[in-house]
Every structure is written in C-alpha cells, then in structure tokens.
Design a protein around this motif. Sequence first.
Motif, PDB file in Angstrom:
ATOM      1  N   LEU A  28      92.163  29.134  72.326  1.00 33.60           N
ATOM      2  CA  LEU A  28      93.203  29.985  71.740  1.00 33.60           C
ATOM      3  C   LEU A  28      94.061  29.088  70.869  1.00 33.60           C
ATOM      4  CD1 LEU A  28      94.378  32.253  74.720  1.00 33.60           C
ATOM      5  CD2 LEU A  28      93.286  33.008  72.604  1.00 33.60           C
ATOM      6  N   LEU A  29      94.166  29.424  69.608  1.00 29.76           N
ATOM      7  CA  LEU A  29      94.880  28.577  68.657  1.00 29.76           C
ATOM      8  C   LEU A  29      96.343  28.978  68.548  1.00 29.76           C
ATOM      9  CD1 LEU A  29      92.268  28.452  65.770  1.00 29.76           C
ATOM     10  CD2 LEU A  29      92.714  26.701  67.496  1.00 29.76           C
ATOM     11  N   PRO A  30      97.201  28.060  68.150  1.00 31.34           N
ATOM     12  CA  PRO A  30      98.597  28.419  67.896  1.00 31.34           C
ATOM     13  C   PRO A  30      98.675  29.597  66.932  1.00 31.34           C
ATOM     14  CG  PRO A  30      98.331  26.036  67.821  1.00 31.34           C
ATOM     15  CD  PRO A  30      96.951  26.619  67.924  1.00 31.34           C
ATOM     16  N   GLY A  31      99.404  30.632  67.328  1.00 34.35           N
ATOM     17  CA  GLY A  31      99.528  31.824  66.494  1.00 34.35           C
ATOM     18  C   GLY A  31      98.582  32.944  66.876  1.00 34.35           C
ATOM     19  N   ASP A  32      97.558  32.668  67.695  1.00 33.43           N
ATOM     20  CA  ASP A  32      96.612  33.711  68.118  1.00 33.43           C
ATOM     21  C   ASP A  32      97.331  34.768  68.952  1.00 33.43           C
ATOM     22  OD1 ASP A  32      94.465  32.639  66.847  1.00 33.43           O
ATOM     23  OD2 ASP A  32      93.427  31.933  68.643  1.00 33.43           O
ATOM     24  N   LYS A  33      97.010  36.038  68.663  1.00 32.88           N
ATOM     25  CA  LYS A  33      97.611  37.145  69.393  1.00 32.88           C
ATOM     26  C   LYS A  33      96.617  37.723  70.399  1.00 32.88           C
ATOM     27  CE  LYS A  33     100.500  38.511  65.447  1.00 32.88           C
ATOM     28  NZ  LYS A  33     100.830  39.599  64.498  1.00 32.88           N
ATOM     29  N   GLU A 218      93.812  17.743  63.615  1.00 32.47           N
ATOM     30  CA  GLU A 218      92.350  17.718  63.491  1.00 32.47           C
ATOM     31  C   GLU A 218      91.698  18.731  64.427  1.00 32.47           C
ATOM     32  OE1 GLU A 218      88.632  14.579  64.197  1.00 32.47           O
ATOM     33  OE2 GLU A 218      90.702  13.861  64.215  1.00 32.47           O
ATOM     34  N   ARG A 219      92.174  18.797  65.680  1.00 35.11           N
ATOM     35  CA  ARG A 219      91.592  19.733  66.644  1.00 35.11           C
ATOM     36  C   ARG A 219      91.830  21.180  66.235  1.00 35.11           C
ATOM     37  NH1 ARG A 219      90.792  17.591  71.889  1.00 35.11           N
ATOM     38  NH2 ARG A 219      90.250  19.723  72.503  1.00 35.11           N
ATOM     39  N   ILE A 220      93.019  21.493  65.723  1.00 37.17           N
ATOM     40  CA  ILE A 220      93.300  22.852  65.266  1.00 37.17           C
ATOM     41  C   ILE A 220      92.396  23.216  64.097  1.00 37.17           C
ATOM     42  CG2 ILE A 220      95.029  24.313  64.149  1.00 37.17           C
ATOM     43  CD1 ILE A 220      97.157  22.892  65.811  1.00 37.17           C
ATOM     44  N   ARG A 221      92.226  22.281  63.165  1.00 36.28           N
ATOM     45  CA  ARG A 221      91.373  22.536  62.008  1.00 36.28           C
ATOM     46  C   ARG A 221      89.922  22.765  62.452  1.00 36.28           C
ATOM     47  NH1 ARG A 221      87.871  19.742  59.488  1.00 36.28           N
ATOM     48  NH2 ARG A 221      88.434  17.798  60.573  1.00 36.28           N
ATOM     49  N   GLU A 222      89.424  21.935  63.359  1.00 43.67           N
ATOM     50  CA  GLU A 222      88.041  22.070  63.835  1.00 43.67           C
ATOM     51  C   GLU A 222      87.854  23.389  64.581  1.00 43.67           C
ATOM     52  OE1 GLU A 222      87.481  18.643  66.231  1.00 43.67           O
ATOM     53  OE2 GLU A 222      87.008  17.313  64.535  1.00 43.67           O
ATOM     54  N   ALA A 223      88.821  23.755  65.420  1.00 43.09           N
ATOM     55  CA  ALA A 223      88.713  24.996  66.178  1.00 43.09           C
ATOM     56  C   ALA A 223      88.769  26.213  65.261  1.00 43.09           C
ATOM     57  CB  ALA A 223      89.831  25.061  67.222  1.00 43.09           C
ATOM     58  N   ALA A 224      89.632  26.158  64.262  1.00 42.05           N
ATOM     59  CA  ALA A 224      89.736  27.274  63.314  1.00 42.05           C
ATOM     60  C   ALA A 224      88.440  27.422  62.520  1.00 42.05           C
ATOM     61  CB  ALA A 224      90.918  27.048  62.376  1.00 42.05           C
ATOM     62  N   GLU A 225      87.847  26.306  62.131  1.00 41.63           N
ATOM     63  CA  GLU A 225      86.591  26.345  61.391  1.00 41.63           C
ATOM     64  C   GLU A 225      85.460  26.895  62.254  1.00 41.63           C
ATOM     65  OE1 GLU A 225      83.788  25.973  58.368  1.00 41.63           O
ATOM     66  OE2 GLU A 225      86.000  25.984  58.337  1.00 41.63           O
ATOM     67  N   HIS A 227      85.798  28.933  64.764  1.00 44.72           N
ATOM     68  CA  HIS A 227      86.073  30.360  64.943  1.00 44.72           C
ATOM     69  C   HIS A 227      85.639  31.145  63.706  1.00 44.72           C
ATOM     70  CE1 HIS A 227      88.027  33.932  66.449  1.00 44.72           C
ATOM     71  NE2 HIS A 227      88.757  34.028  65.349  1.00 44.72           N
ATOM     72  N   ARG A 228      85.911  30.586  62.524  1.00 44.69           N
ATOM     73  CA  ARG A 228      85.522  31.263  61.283  1.00 44.69           C
ATOM     74  C   ARG A 228      84.004  31.378  61.185  1.00 44.69           C
ATOM     75  NH1 ARG A 228      83.527  30.078  56.621  1.00 44.69           N
ATOM     76  NH2 ARG A 228      83.473  27.833  57.079  1.00 44.69           N
ATOM     77  N   ARG A 229      83.295  30.314  61.520  1.00 47.93           N
ATOM     78  CA  ARG A 229      81.820  30.357  61.474  1.00 47.93           C
ATOM     79  C   ARG A 229      81.278  31.360  62.471  1.00 47.93           C
ATOM     80  NH1 ARG A 229      82.254  24.599  61.307  1.00 47.93           N
ATOM     81  NH2 ARG A 229      81.570  24.518  63.485  1.00 47.93           N
ATOM     82  N   GLY A 230      81.903  31.428  63.635  1.00 44.02           N
ATOM     83  CA  GLY A 230      81.462  32.386  64.647  1.00 44.02           C
ATOM     84  C   GLY A 230      81.609  33.821  64.172  1.00 44.02           C
ATOM     85  N   GLN A 231      82.710  34.101  63.481  1.00 47.01           N
ATOM     86  CA  GLN A 231      82.925  35.444  62.945  1.00 47.01           C
ATOM     87  C   GLN A 231      81.909  35.774  61.865  1.00 47.01           C
ATOM     88  OE1 GLN A 231      87.126  35.238  61.782  1.00 47.01           O
ATOM     89  NE2 GLN A 231      87.621  36.626  63.475  1.00 47.01           N
ATOM     90  N   GLU A 232      81.575  34.805  61.025  1.00 45.78           N
ATOM     91  CA  GLU A 232      80.597  35.021  59.966  1.00 45.78           C
ATOM     92  C   GLU A 232      79.222  35.319  60.548  1.00 45.78           C
ATOM     93  OE1 GLU A 232      80.754  31.546  57.570  1.00 45.78           O
ATOM     94  OE2 GLU A 232      82.546  32.174  56.449  1.00 45.78           O
TER      95      GLU A 232
END
Length: 238
Positions: A28-33, A218-225, A227-232
Amino acid sequence: MATNTKRKESMADRVYEALKDDIFEFRLLPGDKFSEGDLGARLNASRTPVREALYRLQREGYVEVLFRSGWRVKPFDFRQVEELYDLRVTLEREAMHKICALPEEPLALRTLTAIWNPDHPSERAVGSTARALDESFHCDLVAAAGNREMTRIHREITDRLRIIRRLDFSREDRVEATYVEHAQILEALRAGHAQDAAERLTRHIRASQAAVREITIERIREAAEAHRRGQEIAQESP
C-alpha cells in the motif's frame, strides 16, 4: 463474554499487523485509498476489529480517515520527517553532554558496548534484529542521561520515524556502518569526550537520514511502477 472480547482483540491485532505490514512493505503506497469493507473482505474480518485496527494505525500516524471517502495511507511529508530528525539530533546531542557530566558511567554504556563492539563480525545481528537493536541504542543513550521528559519525547519521535528508519537496515553497507559508528560513539562517551561523541552521533544520524530518504523514494517509485505494470497486464487479459 471474556472469550468473545479476547477473540475481537486478537482479530483487531491481526488486522493491524497485516495492514501495517502492507504499508511498511509498500504494497500500500502513501496516498492509496481503501474502505473498511474492502479491508474486512480481504482479511476476512468483521467491521469492529477492522475499525479498531484502523484507529490504532491512525493514532500512530500511518493512516488517515477521509470525510465520506474511507481511509488513506498517510502521504509522506518529507519536510516533517526532516524536522523530526532535527529534533532527534538536538535531544541526542544534549544526552551526550549529560551522560559525560554524570558522576559515574551508566551501566547502559557497558551493555551497549558489548552489543555494538562484538569480538567477531559473525556475532553481529542482521535484518529486523539489527533494526530493533539500533532503535534501542539511541533510546537507551537518551534514557541514560537521566531526564525523563527528554526520554519520553525522544521515544515519541522514534515511534513516528520508525516507518522509514527501518529501511536503513535493508542494505548491508548501512548495517556495517552502523556497527562501526555506534562503537565509535560509545568509545568517545566512555572516554568522557562529550563534544566528540555529539559530533560523531550527528554525522551518524545524518548519514542514516540521507540513506533512508533515498531508499524510501526508490522503493515508492519501484512499487508504483510494479502496480502500474500489474494494471496494464490486467487490462490486456481477456
């Protein structure tokens, strides 16, 4: 009745630990609802223990409630983190001077020296154990100064910084540096060199602060990336 209460407490603890682990590991990333219902369904928990766990996490500063919109992982406020580190440095530097002004060396210094200056590198702790020992090192030093209010405030700051400080022990070079620097701080303290101890402590804390900021970003960037790939991938699936 007592059994039901214990069961609710146990479930609330389980929800609390699961959600906290998701936050700490950036699932769960900072800002996730999220909503209480979604969380309850995922963890197979009823509304009461879910809410108890969320209120506990809210008090600790990890999540926040949104008006009519559920809950959100609290966004990182790097300015606030820097201010907390500034306050931590101020308190710990003062503790160095207070310790050196004591009529007798606190027992804590000998105990900490045995931990942070082991006879052989193989005796060094790693991972979560090293992280817990590091937190205890700084808290025990402040406590050894003998000012109860200083100790209380320092522990509150430690609790609020724990979410990012733990990352300092995800890299082997930082664990190595921590052992070396802690040993040097203790050596200066036991020799009665308050200013030297304070300067070494400051450099140690600032190096850790810089490292955890870099790792956190770095960890936030990697996790966000990820998550984005998973959605795609999910969108491409038939």
